[in-house]
Design a protein around this motif. Structure first.
Motif, PDB file in Angstrom:
ATOM      1  N   LEU A 102     134.734  54.247 -26.159  1.00  0.00           N
ATOM      2  CA  LEU A 102     133.751  53.913 -25.132  1.00  0.00           C
ATOM      3  C   LEU A 102     133.613  55.041 -24.128  1.00  0.00           C
ATOM      4  CD1 LEU A 102     131.917  51.810 -23.681  1.00  0.00           C
ATOM      5  CD2 LEU A 102     133.978  51.017 -22.514  1.00  0.00           C
ATOM      6  N   ARG A 103     134.721  55.559 -23.668  1.00  0.00           N
ATOM      7  CA  ARG A 103     134.693  56.596 -22.644  1.00  0.00           C
ATOM      8  C   ARG A 103     134.238  57.943 -23.202  1.00  0.00           C
ATOM      9  NH1 ARG A 103     137.076  55.593 -17.834  1.00  0.00           N
ATOM     10  NH2 ARG A 103     137.997  53.515 -17.577  1.00  0.00           N
ATOM     11  N   LYS A 104     134.722  58.299 -24.368  1.00  0.00           N
ATOM     12  CA  LYS A 104     134.422  59.594 -24.949  1.00  0.00           C
ATOM     13  C   LYS A 104     132.962  59.724 -25.350  1.00  0.00           C
ATOM     14  CE  LYS A 104     135.789  62.622 -28.803  1.00  0.00           C
ATOM     15  NZ  LYS A 104     136.670  62.746 -29.994  1.00  0.00           N
ATOM     16  N   VAL A 105     132.401  58.657 -25.900  1.00  0.00           N
ATOM     17  CA  VAL A 105     131.037  58.726 -26.448  1.00  0.00           C
ATOM     18  C   VAL A 105     130.009  58.133 -25.493  1.00  0.00           C
ATOM     19  CG1 VAL A 105     129.541  58.025 -28.365  1.00  0.00           C
ATOM     20  CG2 VAL A 105     131.935  58.660 -28.804  1.00  0.00           C
ATOM     21  N   HIS A 106     130.149  56.877 -25.142  1.00  0.00           N
ATOM     22  CA  HIS A 106     129.050  56.153 -24.514  1.00  0.00           C
ATOM     23  C   HIS A 106     129.029  56.228 -22.993  1.00  0.00           C
ATOM     24  CE1 HIS A 106     127.959  54.537 -28.427  1.00  0.00           C
ATOM     25  NE2 HIS A 106     129.241  54.309 -28.624  1.00  0.00           N
ATOM     26  N   LEU A 107     130.172  56.388 -22.372  1.00  0.00           N
ATOM     27  CA  LEU A 107     130.210  56.456 -20.907  1.00  0.00           C
ATOM     28  C   LEU A 107     129.897  57.855 -20.390  1.00  0.00           C
ATOM     29  CD1 LEU A 107     130.793  54.566 -18.496  1.00  0.00           C
ATOM     30  CD2 LEU A 107     133.170  55.354 -18.579  1.00  0.00           C
TER      31      LEU A 107
END
Length: 615
Positions: free
Chosen positions: A253-258
């Motif tokens: 979630l943090r690496k890609v979408h956030l």
């Protein structure tokens, strides 16, 4: 012993504190919020202190113009915002009619006790695309292929100028989604599948819309409020299902979408729209941890958080329960978009019962008021000196043409068949999509889903080819493969691709070309003439079995109204520079195919991420 207060004392309390004992200041005409020398924060806090609970709840309501029972309801219910959903336009779709309509709504709002202006929002997602005659720029996937933040920022400035000319000051863009599965029907709304690319270009578009430095620049008359959407992981749903469930680890979630939201907040984005989708089974509109904890807390976002269209209705429970969930999760403004009377009554009931706290209402309304003060709406609720000629202006069309030619990706060019010669070449253009402006523009164009045909003003691919050559009579257009034998030519340009679609209706489990498009390519190859394929699409399509039937292949994405940019590449006025913003899959079986996965298994990709030839 019970303490029975005298009736006269209760009456005094009621008169002094009409909002159930929550203190409301007296004469708003003397309010400090009217002093433009104060900061937007000070003014918002002061205005909030004059408001009744009914006025506060009205500010949290956003209604589509088509659902207003009467324009007078804007004043009666103290509505905070009006929007035009896709295709929601005045009867005469002209810049002048848009301005007249929006100004009329604004006058209703200004006639209220406190004179709080409305926000007017619109999906200007690739140009001012609801307005007939506006320039339609390439959808984000095409801008991703340019990889050019400076160009994207200039596009944002141009779009802002066209939006402002119609009296509107809020766009629900940019979409900073990071699509991970091309089966998703909103893939073209993303700049690409690399979060760093999306972060760079999303921030650039925000700077273009809002100016710099934000939020101070929002007070300028030539800027508009941007919206980063859809928070968060809308592009990561399983199977690419729209409004589906993204099953992710926190690291993913943090690496890609956030990642793009980090840069959007740094760029000063004024609003964020929450996603219809879920993360690990939790609807985003109910996800307090991510909205309040991460977006507000960790990222430090201090702007306006808005829901998506009727998104609260997809939550379980009664209307009151749905609204309580969304508001308590941290959403400030609710895109209802229809039953505003029911909304006001329901939220008032929630506050009376203590299900939604007055503090939470105050937090939400403060953000709404702060946004309006930052936009300078209290000083300039109606802009008198707009320039209608900005809409569809030649400088903006020239900019769009530049964007189109920079977005084109040359995927194949055997024997150097491209560029074509402008003089003396007999060109056969094959396929009905070659002369279809609606196909070029795709969804979110004049109507929500888009549609085929001459939906607005612009130049089709066929028209651009005829304009580019020295003798237009040498260019012949036929729509069907059966007509090939009737035409003598030196080269065939086959235009194939997707017909328009938008959210909900664009998901596909098969990304192969249609049988009709495949037959056009196959029949063209059987003539023995060089075959140049121009693919118009909102995502990579499965073309592996057809690749040998083409001598050259151009991915032109959804280029918009300025087809001349494609002709610039075909005839060598511009050597292609576009690079793939997605891995191009070899088959449906390999999906989802990420950059990382294709690095480990290059055989799954027909073309790798970042691929693109030139002359």
């Amino acid at each position: 012993m019970k303490n029975h207060k005298p009736v006269w004392l209760l009456m005094i309390v009621f008169l002094l504190f009409p909002t159930w004992g929550c203190g409301v200041k007296g004469d708003p005409s003397r309010g400090r919020f009217r002093d433009s020398s104060l900061s937007p924060e000070e003014r918002a806090r002061d205005l909030l202190s004059y408001m009744t609970i009914e006025e506060k709840i009205g500010q949290m309501a956003m209604v589509d113009r088509g659902y207003l029972k009467s324009p007078h309801d804007i004043a009666e219910y103290g509505l905070g915002a009006i929007l035009s959903g896709g295709g929601s336009a005045p009867r005469r779709n002209t810049p002048e009619s848009w301005k007249e309509m929006v100004d009329g709504f604004q006058r209703e709002a200004l006639g209220t006790r406190l004179g709080i202006p409305i926000l007017y929002g619109i999906d200007a997602v690739h140009g001012h695309n609801n307005v007939h005659g506006a320039v339609i720029f390439p959808h984000n996937i095409g801008l991703g292929a340019t990889g050019d933040p400076e160009l994207v920022e200039r596009i944002g400035r141009a779009v802002a100028e066209e939006v402002v000319a119609t009296g509107i000051h809020w766009t629900f863009a940019p979409c900073v989604t990071v699509p991970q599965d091309e089966r998703w029907g909103r893939t073209y709304e993303g700049f690409g599948e690399d979060p760093e690319l999306v972060a760079r270009l999303g921030a650039a578009l925000i700077r273009g819309f809002q100016g710099v430095p934000a939020p101070e620049s929002l007070a300028r008359p030539d800027t508009i409020l941007a919206t980063a959407k859809h928070f968060v992981a809308d592009g990561g749903t399983t199977g690419g299902k729209d409004r589906g469930d993204a099953r992710l680890t926190e690291e993913e979630l943090r690496k890609v979408h956030l990642r793009p939201y980090v840069e959007a907040v740094k760029a000063g984005v004024g609003s964020v729209m929450v996603s219809f989708s879920s993360i690990n089974g939790v609807k985003m509109h109910a996800n307090r941890d991510l909205i309040q904890g991460v977006l507000r807390g960790e990222l430090g976002f201090d702007g306006l958080i808005v829901s998506d269209w009727a998104a609260h209705t997809e939550l379980p429970g009664s209307l009151e329960e749905k609204l309580a969930t969304v508001i308590n999760a941290g959403v400030d403004m609710i895109m209802i978009p229809d039953d505003y009377r029911g909304f006001v009554a329901a939220v008032k009931s929630l506050v009376e019962e203590g299900v939604v706290s007055r503090k939470r209402i105050d937090e939400a309304v403060y953000r709404i008021l702060l946004t309006k003060f930052r936009l300078g709406l209290f000083e300039r609720p109606i802009q008198e000196d707009v320039d209608f000629s900005m809409v569809g202006s030649e400088p903006h069309r020239a900019l769009a043409r530049e964007a189109v030619r920079k977005s084109v990706v040359l995927l194949k060019n055997d024997g150097g068949v491209l560029p074509l010669k402008k003089e003396g070449t007999r060109i056969l253009v094959l396929g009905d999509k070659a002369d279809d402006l609606g196909v070029q523009c795709g969804g979110w164009t004049i109507t929500w889903q888009g549609k085929r045909g001459r939906v607005t003003e612009g130049t089709t691919i066929l028209e651009a080819i005829r304009k580019a050559v020295s003798d237009p009579s040498l260019v012949t257009h036929v729509r069907r493969a059966s007509q090939l034998a009737q035409v003598k030519a030196d080269v065939i340009i086959v235009v194939v691709g997707e017909t328009p679609y938008a959210e909900m209706y664009g998901d596909r489990q098969d990304l192969s070309l249609t049988r009709e498009d495949a037959e056009l390519i196959i029949h063209a190859s059987q003539t023995g003439l060089p075959v140049v394929v121009v693919l118009v699409s909102g995502r990579p399509r499965i073309i592996t079995d057809l690749l040998d039937s083409m001598d050259a292949l151009l991915a032109v994405w959804l280029p918009g109204t300025e087809g001349d940019g494609i002709a610039d590449v075909l005839f060598g006025d511009y050597a292609p520079t576009g690079k793939l913003p997605f891995v191009w899959p070899r088959s449906m079986e390999v999906l989802p195919l990420t950059i990382e996965e294709s690095g480990h298994h290059p055989e799954k990709a027909l073309f790798p991420y970042g691929y693109g030839l030139s002359y």
